[in-house]
Design a protein around this motif. Structure first.
Motif, PDB file in Angstrom:
ATOM      1  N   SER A  71     -11.947   0.652 -10.956  1.00 16.27           N
ATOM      2  CA  SER A  71     -10.704  -0.035 -11.281  1.00 16.27           C
ATOM      3  C   SER A  71     -10.976  -1.531 -11.301  1.00 16.27           C
ATOM      4  CB  SER A  71      -9.654   0.292 -10.216  1.00 16.27           C
ATOM      5  OG  SER A  71      -8.438  -0.353 -10.509  1.00 16.27           O
ATOM      6  N   VAL A  72     -10.336  -2.243 -12.222  1.00 16.97           N
ATOM      7  CA  VAL A  72     -10.480  -3.697 -12.301  1.00 16.97           C
ATOM      8  C   VAL A  72      -9.203  -4.316 -11.741  1.00 16.97           C
ATOM      9  CG1 VAL A  72     -10.859  -5.680 -13.805  1.00 16.97           C
ATOM     10  CG2 VAL A  72     -11.943  -3.496 -14.343  1.00 16.97           C
ATOM     11  N   SER A  78      -3.595  -3.807  -6.583  1.00 18.28           N
ATOM     12  CA  SER A  78      -4.239  -2.923  -5.620  1.00 18.28           C
ATOM     13  C   SER A  78      -4.445  -1.549  -6.244  1.00 18.28           C
ATOM     14  CB  SER A  78      -3.407  -2.804  -4.343  1.00 18.28           C
ATOM     15  OG  SER A  78      -2.164  -2.203  -4.635  1.00 18.28           O
ATOM     16  N   VAL A  79      -5.300  -0.762  -5.629  1.00 19.01           N
ATOM     17  CA  VAL A  79      -5.524   0.622  -6.018  1.00 19.01           C
ATOM     18  C   VAL A  79      -5.478   1.447  -4.733  1.00 19.01           C
ATOM     19  CG1 VAL A  79      -8.054   0.408  -5.912  1.00 19.01           C
ATOM     20  CG2 VAL A  79      -7.013   2.214  -7.302  1.00 19.01           C
ATOM     21  N   THR A  80      -4.850   2.635  -4.818  1.00 23.53           N
ATOM     22  CA  THR A  80      -4.699   3.492  -3.651  1.00 23.53           C
ATOM     23  C   THR A  80      -5.367   4.829  -3.905  1.00 23.53           C
ATOM     24  OG1 THR A  80      -2.585   2.460  -3.099  1.00 23.53           O
ATOM     25  CG2 THR A  80      -3.041   4.593  -2.095  1.00 23.53           C
ATOM     26  N   PHE A  81      -6.146   5.294  -2.946  1.00 23.76           N
ATOM     27  CA  PHE A  81      -6.757   6.613  -2.980  1.00 23.76           C
ATOM     28  C   PHE A  81      -6.057   7.439  -1.913  1.00 23.76           C
ATOM     29  CE2 PHE A  81     -10.048   3.596  -4.216  1.00 23.76           C
ATOM     30  CZ  PHE A  81     -10.396   4.096  -5.459  1.00 23.76           C
ATOM     31  N   SER A  82      -5.584   8.636  -2.272  1.00 23.87           N
ATOM     32  CA  SER A  82      -4.864   9.453  -1.297  1.00 23.87           C
ATOM     33  C   SER A  82      -5.172  10.925  -1.488  1.00 23.87           C
ATOM     34  CB  SER A  82      -3.355   9.219  -1.410  1.00 23.87           C
ATOM     35  OG  SER A  82      -2.871   9.667  -2.661  1.00 23.87           O
ATOM     36  N   ILE A  96      -6.932  -0.491  -1.484  1.00 22.95           N
ATOM     37  CA  ILE A  96      -7.833  -1.622  -1.684  1.00 22.95           C
ATOM     38  C   ILE A  96      -7.047  -2.641  -2.497  1.00 22.95           C
ATOM     39  CG2 ILE A  96     -10.032  -2.393  -2.637  1.00 22.95           C
ATOM     40  CD1 ILE A  96     -11.043   0.495  -2.293  1.00 22.95           C
ATOM     41  N   SER A  97      -6.827  -3.836  -1.931  1.00 17.93           N
ATOM     42  CA  SER A  97      -5.990  -4.857  -2.549  1.00 17.93           C
ATOM     43  C   SER A  97      -6.772  -6.131  -2.778  1.00 17.93           C
ATOM     44  CB  SER A  97      -4.811  -5.231  -1.650  1.00 17.93           C
ATOM     45  OG  SER A  97      -4.293  -4.148  -0.986  1.00 17.93           O
ATOM     46  N   ALA A 109      -0.427   5.577   5.556  1.00 22.48           N
ATOM     47  CA  ALA A 109       0.112   6.934   5.419  1.00 22.48           C
ATOM     48  C   ALA A 109       1.182   6.916   4.343  1.00 22.48           C
ATOM     49  CB  ALA A 109       0.699   7.396   6.747  1.00 22.48           C
ATOM     50  N   LEU A 110       1.157   7.911   3.491  1.00 24.00           N
ATOM     51  CA  LEU A 110       2.156   8.056   2.434  1.00 24.00           C
ATOM     52  C   LEU A 110       3.024   9.250   2.769  1.00 24.00           C
ATOM     53  CD1 LEU A 110      -0.118   7.681  -0.719  1.00 24.00           C
ATOM     54  CD2 LEU A 110       1.259   5.913   0.352  1.00 24.00           C
TER      55      LEU A 110
END
Length: 112
Positions: A71-72, A78-82, A96-97, A109-110
């Motif tokens: 991701s750019v 930001s990008v979120t991995f869940s 990651i922001s 936590a989501l």
């Protein structure tokens, strides 16, 4: 199976060589990602079009291939991995922001 042991050993070695400092991740510095049964390593590089975040993730104990995500990020993005959880449970996530010239990694936590 041997591939996952190698991937896990590489992730552990990279993570133990570079701890995240208070201001965040530095370019090319790796950060271990742990989402329960899914884990891997993330890092970023500085390019002319933004910060390129790369994460490689694999399920523990599975024979499937690892997944590489890129991701750019521009400032403020930001990008979120869940990972999904069952009904009523919270999903584990790593965000990651990018804030100006700093990249921050934090676990969150989501809710479903």
């Amino acid at each position: 199976m041997n591939f996952y042991r190698t991937l896990a050993a590489a992730a552990f070695a990279l993570a133990s060589l570079s701890a995240v400092e208070a201001e965040g991740l530095k370019p090319i510095q790796s950060q271990a990602i742990d989402l329960g049964g899914l884990s891997g390593v993330a890092y970023y590089t500085v390019e002319s079009d933004g910060f390129h975040v790369v994460a490689t993730l694999a399920q523990e104990g599975e024979d499937g291939a690892p997944v590489r995500v890129k991701s750019v990020l521009a400032p403020g993005q930001s990008v979120t991995f869940s990972t999904p959880r069952g009904a009523g449970a919270q999903a584990e996530a790593v965000e990651i922001s990018r804030w100006n010239d700093h990249v921050l990694v934090h676990k969150t936590a989501l809710s479903n």
